[in-house]
Design a protein around this motif. Structure first.
Motif, short mmCIF file in Angstrom:
data_model
loop_
_atom_site.label_atom_id
_atom_site.label_comp_id
_atom_site.label_asym_id
_atom_site.label_seq_id
_atom_site.Cartn_x
_atom_site.Cartn_y
_atom_site.Cartn_z
N SER A 19 0.53 -0.92 -0.21
CA SER A 19 0.23 0.26 -0.14
C SER A 19 1.13 1.30 -0.17
O SER A 19 1.10 1.71 -0.77
CB SER A 19 -1.36 -0.09 1.22
OG SER A 19 -1.77 1.24 0.92
N GLN A 20 2.13 0.75 0.93
CA GLN A 20 3.12 2.81 0.79
C GLN A 20 3.90 3.03 -0.07
O GLN A 20 4.06 3.68 -1.57
CB GLN A 20 3.64 2.35 1.78
CG GLN A 20 4.82 3.59 2.29
CD GLN A 20 3.47 4.52 2.78
OE1 GLN A 20 2.73 4.86 3.85
NE2 GLN A 20 4.57 5.84 2.25
N THR A 22 2.55 1.54 -2.97
CA THR A 22 1.43 2.00 -4.65
C THR A 22 1.54 3.54 -3.79
O THR A 22 1.08 4.13 -5.16
CB THR A 22 0.41 1.59 -4.13
OG1 THR A 22 0.53 0.06 -4.17
CG2 THR A 22 -0.94 1.95 -4.77
N LYS A 23 0.83 4.37 -3.17
CA LYS A 23 1.42 5.60 -2.51
C LYS A 23 2.04 6.57 -3.03
O LYS A 23 2.48 7.60 -3.77
CB LYS A 23 0.59 5.72 -0.49
CG LYS A 23 -0.08 5.49 -0.99
CD LYS A 23 -0.85 5.64 0.99
CE LYS A 23 -1.62 5.70 1.01
NZ LYS A 23 -2.17 5.74 2.74
N ASP A 24 3.86 5.44 -2.70
CA ASP A 24 4.61 5.92 -3.21
C ASP A 24 5.23 6.24 -4.94
O ASP A 24 5.03 6.90 -5.67
CB ASP A 24 6.12 5.38 -2.28
CG ASP A 24 5.91 5.74 -1.38
OD1 ASP A 24 5.51 6.62 -0.77
OD2 ASP A 24 6.83 4.87 -0.55
N GLU A 26 1.79 6.23 -7.15
CA GLU A 26 0.85 7.45 -7.43
C GLU A 26 1.61 8.47 -7.08
O GLU A 26 1.52 9.84 -7.97
CB GLU A 26 -0.06 6.97 -6.07
CG GLU A 26 -1.08 5.98 -6.63
CD GLU A 26 -2.82 6.01 -5.97
OE1 GLU A 26 -2.11 7.38 -4.96
OE2 GLU A 26 -2.46 5.26 -5.60
N ASN A 27 2.27 9.10 -6.18
CA ASN A 27 3.13 10.34 -5.63
C ASN A 27 4.03 10.12 -7.26
O ASN A 27 3.94 11.64 -7.45
CB ASN A 27 3.92 10.55 -4.78
CG ASN A 27 2.20 10.57 -3.87
OD1 ASN A 27 1.66 10.99 -3.74
ND2 ASN A 27 3.05 10.37 -2.27
#
Length: 125
Positions: A19-20, A22-24, A26-27
């Protein structure tokens, strides 16, 4: 059961990590998108400036041709003026020569008149 709990905890940690990540990602994708949008805007500005530069260049070329034409016209006028000045100078010289001839002729006539007067005075009774 304990092993199942441990496996579940590990799975939860992996899911958190994914999840982390994936967020990274996305950023990173958002940053990349913004960067490309900035590049795209810069390309459009550059394209506009190049079009304006091309128009200015074309206008300069037209103005250069007009200036060359004007200079050629002025050169022709200067040549005509020089020729006219030479003609006026030649005319002035001719008039001066004619005036000198008239002056000389007048002197000759005055001398002849004087001689004629002297001759006439000899015949007076």
């Amino acid at each position: 059961v304990e092993e199942l709990q441990n496996n579940s905890k590990v799975a939860v940690e992996i899911i958190k990590n994914v999840s982390q990540i994936t967020k990274d990602q996305e950023n990173s994708v958002e940053i990349t998108k913004n960067t490309f949008e900035g590049i795209s805007e810069a390309i459009e500005v550059t394209k506009t400036m190049m079009n304006e530069l091309e128009q200015s260049s074309n206008m300069m070329s037209v103005k250069k041709d007009e200036i060359v034409e004007i200079i050629q016209s002025l050169a022709a006028i200067a040549e005509e003026n020089a020729a006219a000045s030479e003609e006026v100078s030649a005319s002035t010289e001719e008039q001066l020569a004619s005036t000198e001839e008239i002056s000389n002729a007048s002197d000759d006539m005055a001398n002849l008149a004087k001689e004629l007067q002297e001759l006439i005075s000899k015949f007076t009774v």
